[in-house]
Design a protein around this motif. Structure first.
Motif, PDB file in Angstrom:
ATOM      1  N   GLY A 190       0.703  -1.342   0.092  1.00 40.56           N
ATOM      2  CA  GLY A 190       0.072   0.215  -0.101  1.00 40.56           C
ATOM      3  C   GLY A 190       0.895   1.348  -0.022  1.00 40.56           C
ATOM      4  N   VAL A 191       1.809   1.209   0.826  1.00 38.70           N
ATOM      5  CA  VAL A 191       2.627   2.497   1.022  1.00 38.70           C
ATOM      6  C   VAL A 191       3.329   2.728  -0.461  1.00 38.70           C
ATOM      7  N   LEU A 242       1.023   4.123  -2.973  1.00 37.79           N
ATOM      8  CA  LEU A 242       0.692   5.371  -2.574  1.00 37.79           C
ATOM      9  C   LEU A 242       1.525   6.487  -3.274  1.00 37.79           C
ATOM     10  N   ILE A 243       3.019   5.912  -3.296  1.00 42.84           N
ATOM     11  CA  ILE A 243       4.044   6.672  -3.577  1.00 42.84           C
ATOM     12  C   ILE A 243       4.205   6.584  -5.045  1.00 42.84           C
ATOM     13  N   PRO A 300      -1.802   9.881  -4.674  1.00 45.30           N
ATOM     14  CA  PRO A 300      -2.938   9.927  -3.735  1.00 45.30           C
ATOM     15  C   PRO A 300      -4.130  10.183  -4.426  1.00 45.30           C
ATOM     16  N   GLU A 301      -4.088  11.056  -5.462  1.00 42.25           N
ATOM     17  CA  GLU A 301      -5.418  11.099  -6.420  1.00 42.25           C
ATOM     18  C   GLU A 301      -6.121   9.911  -7.229  1.00 42.25           C
ATOM     19  N   LEU A 344      -5.283   6.530  -6.625  1.00 44.73           N
ATOM     20  CA  LEU A 344      -4.958   5.329  -5.777  1.00 44.73           C
ATOM     21  C   LEU A 344      -6.511   4.861  -5.490  1.00 44.73           C
ATOM     22  N   ALA A 396      -7.543   1.243  -6.731  1.00 44.66           N
ATOM     23  CA  ALA A 396      -7.646   0.286  -5.793  1.00 44.66           C
ATOM     24  C   ALA A 396      -9.270  -0.458  -6.087  1.00 44.66           C
TER      25      ALA A 396
END
Length: 161
Positions: free
Chosen positions: A13-14, A17-18, A22-23, A25, A29
């Motif tokens: 997940g990390v 995200l990187i 964040p937009e 993701l 998902a």
């Protein structure tokens, strides 16, 4: 299978995200969840088809066994029937041959006389040699039979007048 623990999922997940940001993701998902759901449904369908094929094969094998058993029973019944029919034919032949070899009335009367003479000889207390010597009758004849033996044959049917 792949062994994914909570720590490995957190690491994935990390990194996502990187890399994704964040937009995007949440959309990625959702897409990953739908693809994972489709993959699970597909795997379940394949499993159910395989199990149906296995059951179908078992049913075919069972059907084949039942058909073989029915065929064996049919053969046994047919064989027993033919043996019984053959036995009846042989019994019929024996009966017909016995009927063809039946004794005539003259032969039967001789047999009856012999039976009576033998029975009288067995049941009589006086031995046959004594009867022969003393002049006693060896055969018992009824009065009607004696009369019939000594009767003079006259013309019957001729009138007196």
């Amino acid at each position: 299978m792949i062994d994914l623990g909570i720590s490995k999922l957190a690491l994935i997940g990390v990194v996502a995200l990187i890399v994704i940001g964040p937009e995007k993701l949440p959309r990625v998902a959702r897409m990953a969840g739908t693809l994972l759901g489709r993959a699970q449904r597909y795997i379940n369908e394949v499993k159910s088809e395989v199990s149906r094929e296995i059951e179908l094969e078992e049913l075919r094998k069972m059907q084949k066994d039942v058909q073989e058993a029915a065929h064996n029973v049919e053969q046994t019944i047919h064989q027993t029937w033919s043996e019984a029919e053959q036995g009846m034919r042989s019994l019929e032949q024996e009966t017909s041959s016995a009927l063809l070899h039946t004794a005539t009335p003259e032969q039967l009367s001789v047999k009856v006389k012999d039976f009576r003479r033998k029975k009288l000889a067995r049941t009589s207390a006086v031995p046959a040699w004594y009867k022969n010597r003393s002049g006693q009758r060896q055969r018992v004849i009824s009065g009607a039979a004696r009369m019939a033996r000594h009767r003079v044959n006259t013309r019957s049917g001729s009138s007196f007048f």
